[in-house]
Design a protein around this motif. Structure first.
Motif: not given
Length: 503
Positions: A374-375, A378, A383, A386, A419-420, A423
């Motif tokens: 998530a971090g 963000f 995504s 990540t 996170g996406d 953000s």
């Protein structure tokens, strides 16, 4: 300063400035330049060159997405000019009785269009915005519904561009079936399931709180259209298009984009449908599908004189103008992501070191991967990036035969989508704003409290997953906590001011 804690600074600067000033363009530019300064050891001239070199690379690599957005903007302008959107809006206003029904249909349409999140955001916005505007539904609320049914739906769909992205994130030479691993993560992708459940609750109950509640109350006093989109509403209607003149281009667009994914994935080379979707180039597919729909729309309108030739060509400028805010933000967001990539500051490498160094307690691995995912999503706004960073790390730490592998990968996917979703520099968040024609930072600030509720219950679910090694236990706990949160919201949040207008 690559692969150090300093790599976190550019996205942090961008996000803090964007939320504080509500000026996303300048915030992104400052964040990008600060990253370039760090990379070049504060050599200003080299930092400027680096900034534009990254921009050239990232924009060039994503040019198909930009072309798709422009063509889609042209289609929307042409359909609006034909009068088909007005005809649909008039019909929908007579048929859809109230705000709740309108938002429910918006959510349903978002769930049905699960092939690609970019396509989802803009198509749902195009179809439903005229209806929600007639009912004076806040565009921030529409943007939330669009965003909540984009990435969270795509990450649960086996046949989507996201499933292909997960499979491609596995290390080369891995003996694991990427598609099979993705299927295992679907029932335990807590954030995606909880988001859909919470979104349905918000639509049904109309219990909007925090920034969203304030935005809706302000909008109920006077319907608000952001200045950057104010002139879009007043496009000239030239023809007397019917509902079929809206539905047929959209149907061709959907069918052509799906076929484009199968085609670029090698369906004509003997691959199965699942293999073709897994190997497709989604960006090229969207360009192919949108261009086919564009040609079809011209052939549908021009011979019948729904619009004149000059009027159809005028849609080119109007469509580009409507998409200009999203195009500019996307280009800057991709550039910031590039500055943080492994070729420059290598934020992912730094995060990978932290995860590897703190991987001793297996029971906490799912929740650790959830929060790290998530971090990272963000901070970078991606995504898929990540996935590419954390999934190989999970394989290295857990091993290919461990029952914890599916839990850790599900936590990574879940955290990345969370996170996406929150953000301000995420392309999906940007496109949800564009689809709803909502001010971007207004969408971000109203959506974050809802995201945090779901993140909280999902995190507890992944803690339970880690200790029980049973994904269903975590799902049950997360769902129970979400029900409790919903009950508290129903108790604490007052009824909407215009409840009588919601059927």
């Amino acid at each position: 300063m690559a692969e150090t804690a300093w790599a976190v600074l550019p996205p942090v600067i961008t996000i803090v400035l964007a939320l504080a000033t509500k000026e996303v363009y300048m915030s992104l530019i400052i964040g990008i330049f600060s990253g370039a300064l760090l990379y070049t050891d504060f050599n200003i001239l080299e930092a400027i060159l680096t900034m534009f070199a990254v921009m050239e690379s990232k924009v060039g690599a994503n040019v198909n997405i930009l072309v798709f957005l422009v063509i889609l903007g042209i289609l929307v302008a042409a359909i609006t000019r034909s009068g088909a959107t007005k005809a649909y809006g008039d019909w929908a206003a007579r048929t859809i009785q109230g705000r709740r029904s309108a938002l429910g249909i918006t959510a349903l349409l978002g769930i049905v269009i699960f092939i690609d999140d970019y396509f989802n955001c803009l198509t749902v916005g195009t179809v439903m915005r005229p209806v929600t505007d007639k009912l004076s539904i806040a565009r921030t609320k529409l943007a939330y519904i669009i965003d909540a049914t984009a990435a969270p739906v795509c990450i649960l769909a086996p046949i989507s561009s996201w499933a292909a992205a997960v499979g491609s994130s596995l290390p080369e030479g891995s003996s694991i079936d990427g598609f099979g691993l993705f299927l295992q993560t679907i029932p335990i992708n807590l954030y995606a399931w909880m988001t859909l459940a919470f979104m349905c609750f918000i639509v049904w109950s109309e219990k909007d709180f925090s920034e969203m509640g304030r935005s809706i109350r302000k909008n109920d006093e006077k319907f608000y259209i952001p200045p950057e989109y104010a002139d879009v509403k007043e496009e000239k209607i030239e023809g007397r298009g019917r509902i079929c003149d809206l539905l047929l281009p959209l149907a061709v667009l959907i069918a052509a984009c799906v076929y484009g994914m199968l085609y670029t994935g090698g369906i004509h080379e003997g691959k199965s449908i699942a293999e073709a979707f897994a190997d497709c180039d989604s960006a090229k597919s969207l360009v192919l599908g949108s261009f086919i729909a564009f040609v079809f729309t011209g052939l549908l309108y021009l011979p019948r004189r729904i619009v004149s030739f000059n009027g159809f060509c005028t849609s080119f400028i109007l469509g580009f103008k409507a998409m200009a805010p999203a195009l500019f933000i996307l280009c800057l967001a991709w550039t910031l992501s590039g500055i943080c990539s492994d070729k420059y500051l290598n934020l992912g490498g730094y995060v990978g070191q932290l995860v590897s160094a703190n991987a001793g307690v297996v029971a906490f691995l799912p929740v650790i991967f959830f929060f790290v995912g998530a971090g990272l999503a963000f901070a970078t706004g991606t995504s898929w990036g990540t996935f590419g960073i954390l999934i190989p790390i999970a394989l290295a730490i857990v091993g290919t035969d461990s029952p914890a592998l599916a839990l850790c990968v599900a936590a990574i996917l879940s955290g990345a989508v969370a996170g996406d979703h929150a953000s301000p520099i995420s392309d999906t968040t940007i496109l949800a704003s564009a689809g709803a024609q909502c001010h971007h930072i207004d969408h971000v600030s109203t959506q974050i409290p809802y995201v945090l509720v779901v993140v909280g219950v999902s995190a507890v679910g992944y803690i339970v997953d880690g200790f029980t090694m049973n994904g269903w236990a975590g799902l049950a706990v997360a769902a129970s906590l979400l029900v409790i949160a919903m009950a508290v919201i129903c108790w604490k949040v007052p009824a909407p001011l215009f409840r009588s207008r919601a059927k």
